[in-house]
Design an enzyme around this catalytic site. Sequence first.
Site, PDB file in Angstrom:
ATOM      1  N   ILE A 154      63.643  63.010  91.333  1.00 55.79           N
ATOM      2  CA  ILE A 154      62.338  62.328  91.281  1.00 55.79           C
ATOM      3  C   ILE A 154      61.231  63.269  91.758  1.00 55.79           C
ATOM      4  O   ILE A 154      60.158  63.363  91.139  1.00 55.79           O
ATOM      5  CB  ILE A 154      62.375  61.017  92.106  1.00 55.79           C
ATOM      6  CG1 ILE A 154      63.456  60.077  91.536  1.00 55.79           C
ATOM      7  CG2 ILE A 154      61.014  60.333  92.119  1.00 55.79           C
ATOM      8  CD1 ILE A 154      63.348  59.784  90.043  1.00 55.79           C
ATOM      9  N   TYR A 155      61.494  63.999  92.846  1.00 54.90           N
ATOM     10  CA  TYR A 155      60.516  64.997  93.305  1.00 54.90           C
ATOM     11  C   TYR A 155      60.241  66.005  92.195  1.00 54.90           C
ATOM     12  O   TYR A 155      59.072  66.294  91.878  1.00 54.90           O
ATOM     13  CB  TYR A 155      61.057  65.704  94.553  1.00 54.90           C
ATOM     14  CG  TYR A 155      60.196  66.859  95.030  1.00 54.90           C
ATOM     15  CD1 TYR A 155      59.002  66.631  95.712  1.00 54.90           C
ATOM     16  CD2 TYR A 155      60.581  68.180  94.807  1.00 54.90           C
ATOM     17  CE1 TYR A 155      58.222  67.692  96.149  1.00 54.90           C
ATOM     18  CE2 TYR A 155      59.812  69.241  95.238  1.00 54.90           C
ATOM     19  CZ  TYR A 155      58.628  68.994  95.912  1.00 54.90           C
ATOM     20  OH  TYR A 155      57.846  70.041  96.338  1.00 54.90           O
TER      21      TYR A 155
END
Length: 249
Positions: A154-155
Amino acid sequence: MDRLIGKVAVVTGGSRGIGAVVASTLASQGAAVAIVYKSNAEQAQAVVDKIATAGGSAVSFAADVTDRSAVDSVIEAIVKRFGHIDILVNNAGIFESSPFGNIDAALVQRVFSANMDSVLNMTQACVPHFPASGGRIVNVSTNLIYSPRPGTSIYSASKAAVSVLTHAFAKELGARGITVNAVAPSMTDTDMAAATPEARRQQVIANTPAGRIGVPADIADVIAFLASDESRWITGRTLLTDGGLTDAL
Ligand SMILES: NC(=O)c1ccc[n+]([C@@H]2O[C@H](COP(=O)([O-])OP(=O)(O)OC[C@H]3O[C@@H](n4cnc5c(N)ncnc54)[C@H](OP(=O)(O)O)[C@@H]3O)[C@@H](O)[C@H]2O)c1
């Protein structure tokens, strides 16, 4: 070096880590710097004081860059103080890791809001205050967009979005004389990297041709170049600033 004399720079996340060194570096090259931070007023003031002691000019402003109305208010205050904006460095961001099975909507919202919405908010709020002659926008991505590690999906996706905004906005803002670029650092010694397990740090060091972890100045010097007139023929690019760690052909 005085290549930024007369320029006004806004640096988000300027209270700590990479952003603090970006602020000092731009100030040391002559820019008046507006440091935007979220909550660490003391550390932001320490950066301002350090810049003043070195003969530079800086003021700090608190604002949550995920909040568009807070961003509009802070940009209004910055323009009131400095008159206009020539350089925007979108550096503020957060890192959260989570294995596939634990990803939930709240995590996605937090990370995309801090890393991507912040860039959109700041860019939209600042561009109307760039002079007709144009300016510079530098965003901070990550080398993980080319080679995400387990737990960083997600980062890494949020930073890939930052790079896509960079490349797209470069096309839309080119006619205004504004270049838009990003840097993509590998692991850099800051609070954000402090939680990295020692074994992982050693692995990064072993795999980096330069043989070490990055330090904020490694990234700040490249950002200062991208903020200067010398980078005028570079736009819409993400530059890997990783000591050669990443294989991204
Ligand atoms: N360090 C690394 O290994 C590494 C590698 C690749 C990319 N990056 C990227 O480089 C950038 C800087 O990282 P860093 O390591 O210097 O981070 P850091 O040491 O954790 O500092 C983060 C900075 O961002 C500010 N910030 C965070 N959320 C904010 C918000 N919502 N509104 C306003 N300010 C906010 C913080 O303000 P407060 O002090 O007030 O909390 C602080 O100044 C980030 O975008 C990060 O993703 C870092």
